[in-house]
Motif scaffolding. Structure first.
Motif, PDB file in Angstrom:
ATOM      1  N   ALA A  17       0.983  -1.224   0.270  1.00 61.55           N
ATOM      2  CA  ALA A  17       0.049  -0.113   0.000  1.00 61.55           C
ATOM      3  C   ALA A  17       0.869   1.283  -0.041  1.00 61.55           C
ATOM      4  CB  ALA A  17      -0.768  -0.194   1.301  1.00 61.55           C
ATOM      5  N   CYS A  18       2.000   1.201   0.744  1.00 56.01           N
ATOM      6  CA  CYS A  18       2.853   2.358   0.876  1.00 56.01           C
ATOM      7  C   CYS A  18       3.597   2.565  -0.602  1.00 56.01           C
ATOM      8  CB  CYS A  18       3.908   2.095   1.824  1.00 56.01           C
ATOM      9  SG  CYS A  18       3.663   2.001   3.249  1.00 56.01           S
ATOM     10  N   MET A  19       3.925   1.713  -1.348  1.00 58.46           N
ATOM     11  CA  MET A  19       4.602   1.847  -2.553  1.00 58.46           C
ATOM     12  C   MET A  19       3.560   2.192  -3.702  1.00 58.46           C
ATOM     13  SD  MET A  19       7.061  -1.575  -2.229  1.00 58.46           S
ATOM     14  CE  MET A  19       8.263  -1.228  -3.819  1.00 58.46           C
ATOM     15  N   LEU A  20       2.402   2.005  -3.301  1.00 56.31           N
ATOM     16  CA  LEU A  20       1.228   2.211  -4.231  1.00 56.31           C
ATOM     17  C   LEU A  20       0.764   3.722  -4.090  1.00 56.31           C
ATOM     18  CD1 LEU A  20      -1.151  -0.632  -4.342  1.00 56.31           C
ATOM     19  CD2 LEU A  20       0.350   0.041  -6.514  1.00 56.31           C
ATOM     20  N   LEU A  21       0.994   4.248  -3.048  1.00 58.49           N
ATOM     21  CA  LEU A  21       0.812   5.654  -2.670  1.00 58.49           C
ATOM     22  C   LEU A  21       2.171   6.455  -3.111  1.00 58.49           C
ATOM     23  CD1 LEU A  21      -0.590   7.885  -1.016  1.00 58.49           C
ATOM     24  CD2 LEU A  21       0.723   7.246   1.111  1.00 58.49           C
ATOM     25  N   ILE A  41       1.797   9.335  -6.146  1.00 61.49           N
ATOM     26  CA  ILE A  41       2.169  10.766  -5.840  1.00 61.49           C
ATOM     27  C   ILE A  41       3.267  10.856  -6.976  1.00 61.49           C
ATOM     28  CG2 ILE A  41       3.606  12.147  -4.516  1.00 61.49           C
ATOM     29  CD1 ILE A  41       2.441  10.875  -2.175  1.00 61.49           C
ATOM     30  N   GLN A  42       3.950   9.848  -7.215  1.00 70.87           N
ATOM     31  CA  GLN A  42       5.190  10.234  -8.176  1.00 70.87           C
ATOM     32  C   GLN A  42       4.713  10.234  -9.732  1.00 70.87           C
ATOM     33  OE1 GLN A  42       8.325  10.928  -6.034  1.00 70.87           O
ATOM     34  NE2 GLN A  42       9.411   9.500  -7.147  1.00 70.87           N
ATOM     35  N   ASN A  43       3.642   9.659  -9.799  1.00 74.04           N
ATOM     36  CA  ASN A  43       3.188   9.366 -11.346  1.00 74.04           C
ATOM     37  C   ASN A  43       2.761  10.859 -11.794  1.00 74.04           C
ATOM     38  OD1 ASN A  43       2.280   7.816 -13.834  1.00 74.04           O
ATOM     39  ND2 ASN A  43       0.209   8.473 -12.889  1.00 74.04           N
ATOM     40  N   LYS A  44       3.173  10.980 -13.125  1.00 71.91           N
ATOM     41  CA  LYS A  44       2.938  12.497 -13.702  1.00 71.91           C
ATOM     42  C   LYS A  44       2.047  12.203 -14.921  1.00 71.91           C
ATOM     43  CE  LYS A  44       5.623  14.253 -10.561  1.00 71.91           C
ATOM     44  NZ  LYS A  44       5.034  14.850  -9.486  1.00 71.91           N
ATOM     45  N   ASN A  45       1.641  10.752 -15.312  1.00 71.86           N
ATOM     46  CA  ASN A  45       1.256  10.619 -16.553  1.00 71.86           C
ATOM     47  C   ASN A  45      -0.404  10.285 -16.407  1.00 71.86           C
ATOM     48  OD1 ASN A  45       3.823  10.836 -17.834  1.00 71.86           O
ATOM     49  ND2 ASN A  45       4.350   8.774 -17.073  1.00 71.86           N
ATOM     50  N   GLY A  46      -0.962  10.937 -15.552  1.00 66.18           N
ATOM     51  CA  GLY A  46      -2.422  10.678 -15.298  1.00 66.18           C
ATOM     52  C   GLY A  46      -2.782   9.374 -14.725  1.00 66.18           C
ATOM     53  N   LEU A  47      -4.124   9.288 -14.620  1.00 62.30           N
ATOM     54  CA  LEU A  47      -4.784   8.245 -13.748  1.00 62.30           C
ATOM     55  C   LEU A  47      -4.653   6.960 -14.700  1.00 62.30           C
ATOM     56  CD1 LEU A  47      -6.367   7.267 -11.562  1.00 62.30           C
ATOM     57  CD2 LEU A  47      -8.618   7.844 -12.886  1.00 62.30           C
TER      58      LEU A  47
END
Length: 483
Positions: free
Chosen positions: A199-203, A207-213
């Protein structure tokens, strides 16, 4: 072919060999001390160390290899792919011996991959070097390379998972997320509590993802699919075998009821309510007073006036200890009588906890958690080194033990400071060690020193970052990228 591989990966090979060399010296030092200071019946071929419930990891695997099924829902089969073939080919003793060798080599490789992760995060040559040697030279995780328990492999696989996870934000390769998912899943199958880190890594990924949902959903799927498949198959196996829904492992009472009885756990809950130390092997603690067979418990005790409430006093705790001793000293007693005493103890400890919670709510909900946090992150002693009692140690034993205790506290302090600085700078990987520390110390209150082991590699990264931050502040030099 080997020469070509070395040329293409010479940097990694060189540093892995350095890690093996450094850790091999520590391994030899500790192996010699285990031989001299550990019960010989718990040592196999000088390097495999048994402790506590070690057999619980290996008996189901041996049963599986022998054709009678895995036969346990108390230990997940994370060690099966490693120990199973070794046991099949070499038998019990040599299978375990070779497992330790594999465990050592995997641990040495994790030193390089941890330092490489630090390099990817901070783009700094000095951070790579400091992380590498901090982790390679420390005993805190290395000591578990000798044990047939869960700590070494699960932590190494956690480091591998972290490396591939960080790599994804550099190379954007979907395979990096898949490999990260495989290794975090393997870590969970050895130590289920590591599941919270998914769950922590998914969070962090969100946060780090800049390419949309859409990109996040695709990446999250690739990262979690190994875990989904593996746990689904394991749950199906448990349902088929036991006709019950068991996604990870059985309940605490089912799996550890003989070693940790209900009355024992009830007393532990009372100790935790005070913010005390529940480890019965810790000297001069509430747990030692309750659970040891030492005398003088009337005149010598670890309690202060703040321990008591209007609902119980020292006489109440002496009554509790005497009843505990009466059913755990091996004296023959009618089972019905024993159950009656046990139930009375459980009811009494429940009332004592309620009384403490009601009359000292600040201590129960806040101050005690700070005590757990301090004891967990900044311990006053270093457990698990195979040295004799301090009064019987040689000088080099004392230097090593005091030095490693100082190192542990320094890494914890500088690492936590480094995490908060990096969070302020929008670097969110430090959420992982913070989550481990908060979950164990603040939420559970189960402060056993080895539970800090999974957080320690990440504390080394942020300790290295903080050291370079401070030195650069004084030298006013920028860190150089590692080519």
């Amino acid at each position: 072919m080997l020469a070509k591989f070395y040329r293409e990966h010479s940097f990694a090979c060189r540093w892995i060999l350095i890690a093996i060399s450094v850790k091999l010296m520590l391994f030899a030092l500790f192996a010699v001390n285990f031989i001299h200071n550990w019960p010989h019946h718990l040592i196999t071929n000088s390097i495999f160390i048994a402790s506590g419930d070690t057999t619980g990891y290996y008996t189901p695997i041996e049963s599986f290899v022998n054709g009678t099924g895995y036969g346990s829902f108390c230990r997940m089969p994370g060690l099966l792919p490693i120990y199973g073939p070794l046991y099949f080919l070499f038998g019990n003793d040599w299978g375990k011996t070779l497992l330790i060798i594999v465990q050592f080599l995997v641990s040495a490789m994790s030193v390089y991959f941890l330092a490489k992760s630090a390099l990817l995060i901070f783009k700094s040559k000095p951070v790579f070097y400091v992380t590498f040697f901090l982790y390679a030279l420390s005993s805190f995780v290395s000591i578990w390379d000798h044990y047939g328990l869960s700590d070494s492999f699960s932590t190494s696989f956690l480091v591998f998972s972290f490396y591939f996870f960080v790599s994804y934000f550099t190379n954007a390769r979907p395979a990096s997320l898949v490999f990260s998912g495989i290794f975090i899943t393997w870590s969970v199958f050895i130590r289920p509590i590591n599941g919270m880190l998914i769950a922590c890594m998914l969070l962090i990924f969100l946060i780090q993802n800049k390419n949309g949902l859409k990109q996040f959903i695709k990446g999250a799927f690739l990262f979690t699919i190994p875990c989904i498949i593996a746990i689904s198959l394991w749950t199906l196996n448990n349902y088929t075998t036991y006709k019950r829904f068991i996604p990870l492992q059985g309940s605490f009472s089912e799996c550890y009821g003989q070693a940790l009885t209900e009355d024992h756990l009830a007393v532990r809950e009372l100790i935790i309510a005070w913010g005390g130390d529940f480890q019965e092997w810790s000297v001069n603690t509430e747990a030692e007073w309750f659970f040891s067979k030492k005398g003088n418990y009337r005149t010598k005790n670890p309690f202060s006036g703040k321990t008591f409430t209007s609902g119980y006093n020292l006489d109440s705790l002496i009554w509790l200890k005497m009843n505990y001793d009466s059913i755990h000293t091996g004296i023959e007693m009618d089972q019905n009588k024993k159950n009656e005493i046990k139930n009375r103890m459980i009811a009494s400890t429940g009332r004592f906890v309620d009384s403490y919670r009601t009359e000292r709510p600040f201590s129960f909900y806040f101050f005690n958690r700070l005590k757990f946090l301090k004891r967990f992150v900044f311990p006053a002693q270093l457990d698990d080194l195979p040295f004799p009692a301090f009064s019987k140690m040689q000088l080099y034993h004392k230097v090593i033990k005091i030095g490693y205790l100082a190192l542990l506290n320094f890494v914890s302090l500088a690492g936590i400071l480094g995490i908060f600085v990096s969070l302020f700078r929008k670097n969110f990987y430090g959420i992982i060690p913070l989550a481990i520390i908060i979950f164990v110390a603040v939420i559970l209150g189960f402060v056993e020193q080895r539970y800090l082991v999974p957080a320690y590699p990440f504390l080394c990264i942020y300790c290295a970052f903080f050291i370079l931050l401070v030195t650069n502040k004084f030298s006013r030099r920028k860190t150089l990228p590692l080519q």
